[in-house]
Design a protein around this motif. Sequence first.
Motif, PDB file in Angstrom:
ATOM      1  N   GLU A 145       6.269  -0.614   1.988  1.00 35.85           N
ATOM      2  CA  GLU A 145       5.454  -0.540   3.268  1.00 35.85           C
ATOM      3  C   GLU A 145       3.988  -0.849   3.097  1.00 35.85           C
ATOM      4  OE1 GLU A 145       4.166   4.255   3.145  1.00 35.85           O
ATOM      5  OE2 GLU A 145       4.655   3.172   4.983  1.00 35.85           O
ATOM      6  N   ARG A 173      -8.573   5.419   5.016  1.00 33.90           N
ATOM      7  CA  ARG A 173      -7.145   5.360   5.233  1.00 33.90           C
ATOM      8  C   ARG A 173      -6.916   6.435   6.117  1.00 33.90           C
ATOM      9  NH1 ARG A 173      -4.216   2.612   1.383  1.00 33.90           N
ATOM     10  NH2 ARG A 173      -5.289   2.454  -0.669  1.00 33.90           N
ATOM     11  N   HIS A 174      -7.356   7.721   6.085  1.00 30.33           N
ATOM     12  CA  HIS A 174      -7.040   8.818   7.285  1.00 30.33           C
ATOM     13  C   HIS A 174      -7.538   8.399   8.609  1.00 30.33           C
ATOM     14  CE1 HIS A 174      -6.629  12.821   9.118  1.00 30.33           C
ATOM     15  NE2 HIS A 174      -7.837  12.462   9.277  1.00 30.33           N
ATOM     16  N   HIS A 191      -3.450   2.286  13.647  1.00 26.21           N
ATOM     17  CA  HIS A 191      -3.169   0.952  13.143  1.00 26.21           C
ATOM     18  C   HIS A 191      -1.830   1.060  12.092  1.00 26.21           C
ATOM     19  CE1 HIS A 191      -6.638  -0.584  15.048  1.00 26.21           C
ATOM     20  NE2 HIS A 191      -7.304   0.529  14.409  1.00 26.21           N
ATOM     21  N   GLY A 192      -1.520   2.196  11.890  1.00 28.18           N
ATOM     22  CA  GLY A 192      -0.304   2.333  10.693  1.00 28.18           C
ATOM     23  C   GLY A 192      -0.482   3.690   9.887  1.00 28.18           C
ATOM     24  N   THR A 193       0.312   3.499   8.798  1.00 32.45           N
ATOM     25  CA  THR A 193      -0.015   4.817   8.113  1.00 32.45           C
ATOM     26  C   THR A 193      -1.175   4.382   6.970  1.00 32.45           C
ATOM     27  OG1 THR A 193       1.314   3.580   5.967  1.00 32.45           O
ATOM     28  CG2 THR A 193       2.570   4.678   7.914  1.00 32.45           C
ATOM     29  N   PRO A 194      -1.592   5.690   6.344  1.00 30.98           N
ATOM     30  CA  PRO A 194      -2.525   5.510   5.656  1.00 30.98           C
ATOM     31  C   PRO A 194      -2.651   4.474   4.641  1.00 30.98           C
ATOM     32  CG  PRO A 194      -2.351   7.806   6.118  1.00 30.98           C
ATOM     33  CD  PRO A 194      -1.137   6.980   6.563  1.00 30.98           C
ATOM     34  N   GLU A 195      -1.113   4.466   4.086  1.00 27.80           N
ATOM     35  CA  GLU A 195      -0.877   3.432   2.908  1.00 27.80           C
ATOM     36  C   GLU A 195      -1.020   2.070   3.161  1.00 27.80           C
ATOM     37  OE1 GLU A 195       0.136   7.489   2.227  1.00 27.80           O
ATOM     38  OE2 GLU A 195       0.893   6.058   3.673  1.00 27.80           O
ATOM     39  N   GLN A 196      -0.919   1.842   4.803  1.00 29.18           N
ATOM     40  CA  GLN A 196      -0.964   0.367   5.007  1.00 29.18           C
ATOM     41  C   GLN A 196      -2.325  -0.158   5.291  1.00 29.18           C
ATOM     42  OE1 GLN A 196       1.747   1.178   8.523  1.00 29.18           O
ATOM     43  NE2 GLN A 196       3.194  -0.183   7.685  1.00 29.18           N
ATOM     44  N   TYR A 245      -7.663   5.068   9.637  1.00 25.67           N
ATOM     45  CA  TYR A 245      -7.184   4.027  10.095  1.00 25.67           C
ATOM     46  C   TYR A 245      -5.686   4.440  10.567  1.00 25.67           C
ATOM     47  CZ  TYR A 245      -4.504  -0.377   9.294  1.00 25.67           C
ATOM     48  OH  TYR A 245      -3.685  -1.495   9.166  1.00 25.67           O
ATOM     49  N   ALA A 246      -5.120   5.427  10.138  1.00 25.51           N
ATOM     50  CA  ALA A 246      -3.802   5.943  10.697  1.00 25.51           C
ATOM     51  C   ALA A 246      -4.230   6.725  11.857  1.00 25.51           C
ATOM     52  CB  ALA A 246      -3.228   7.047   9.799  1.00 25.51           C
ATOM     53  N   GLN A 247      -5.386   7.473  12.124  1.00 27.56           N
ATOM     54  CA  GLN A 247      -5.580   8.223  13.426  1.00 27.56           C
ATOM     55  C   GLN A 247      -5.766   7.301  14.537  1.00 27.56           C
ATOM     56  OE1 GLN A 247      -8.718  11.102  12.385  1.00 27.56           O
ATOM     57  NE2 GLN A 247      -7.246  12.661  12.342  1.00 27.56           N
TER      58      GLN A 247
END
Length: 366
Positions: free
Chosen positions: A342, A217-218, A225-230, A220-222
């Motif tokens: 989200e 998740r971390h 691509h979106g927020t960690p929750e996405q 992915y956001a870096q």
Amino acid sequence: MQFGIFTVGDVTTDPTTGRTPTEHERIKAMLAIALKAEEVGLDVFATGEHHNPPFVPSSPTTMLGYIAARTEKLILSTSTTLITTNDPVKIAEDFAMLQHIADGRVDVMMGRGNTGPVYPWFGQDIRQGIPLAIENYALLHKLWREDVVDWEGKFRTPLQGFTSTPRPLDGVPPFVWHGSIRSPEIAEQAAYYGDGFFANNIFWPKHHFQQLIRLYRHRYAQYGHGTPEQAMVGLGGQVFMRKNSQDAVREFRPYFDNAPVYGHGPSLEEFTEQTPLTVGSPQQVIEKTLAFREYFGDYQRQLFLMDHAGLPLKTVLEQLDMLGEEVVPVLRKEFAKNRPAEVPDGPTHAARVAERDAAALEEVAE
């Protein structure tokens, strides 16, 4: 939220009868189980890929193509496709073809597999498992997105002016999950491409998978691509149910004790305490599965293993009836409660085509 089942396709002796199904019987049983999954309202059927006894699913796209012709709604997936020992060109072609046959109801889970000897059988070195997974998927990703590919790597012959056929349906490749039980490099790979990460948390304690999912998740956001929750997360699970939990434990114990994947190890009680395996009533399955959100956050896909360890087809079909009638409807309702807006739904071809088209319109407007 998507719910489904996955199979490893093991041919295992029923410890209560001493009878071993033939390969033909086991393959036919897997097909019947897939059709039952759609009948009871599940979303996904996924098959593993193995090239050694006691497993039979050596050609997943053949099996999934048959199921595609017999179903209307079921998403067809693998669990997993061996990205290390299959040629990426053949994966690109096979799954694009399956996409067309199934009108888009296809995704694919990439994995390295859990059988060491498969590497030399297909001309590869197990010591290169991670580099093979990274390079082969980079090529596959390119083949599905570029009409003409020039490519050179370490593990296969170069490509010059190559076009993989057929092209992905509607120009949108199958959604890809990267499956892992232990490797942070695979979580990193999923995050880099903005793909899904399937943490097959059926053998190890939850804290191990919490770390992998948190990393995914971390990153992915870096990668933007979106927020960690996405980020798209899938989880595994194993269940055996009866109306009365004591009956479930008594009936399943001989299968557990003799299972090729975990028999003769920790006790059934120890295993159910430390892993997602739930042996009990439908309500116990509901409660334990709902707890996954507490450990891992909101996620998109939950797959259950139900047809392993020599369980007869009749018993598995009974399990699917309970799953579809008593468990999944409650899980759908409860997982939907307080789910942040989200957090995305599970991937479908139609939704991904619509997302692609919306993004194109937005670019034109700008």
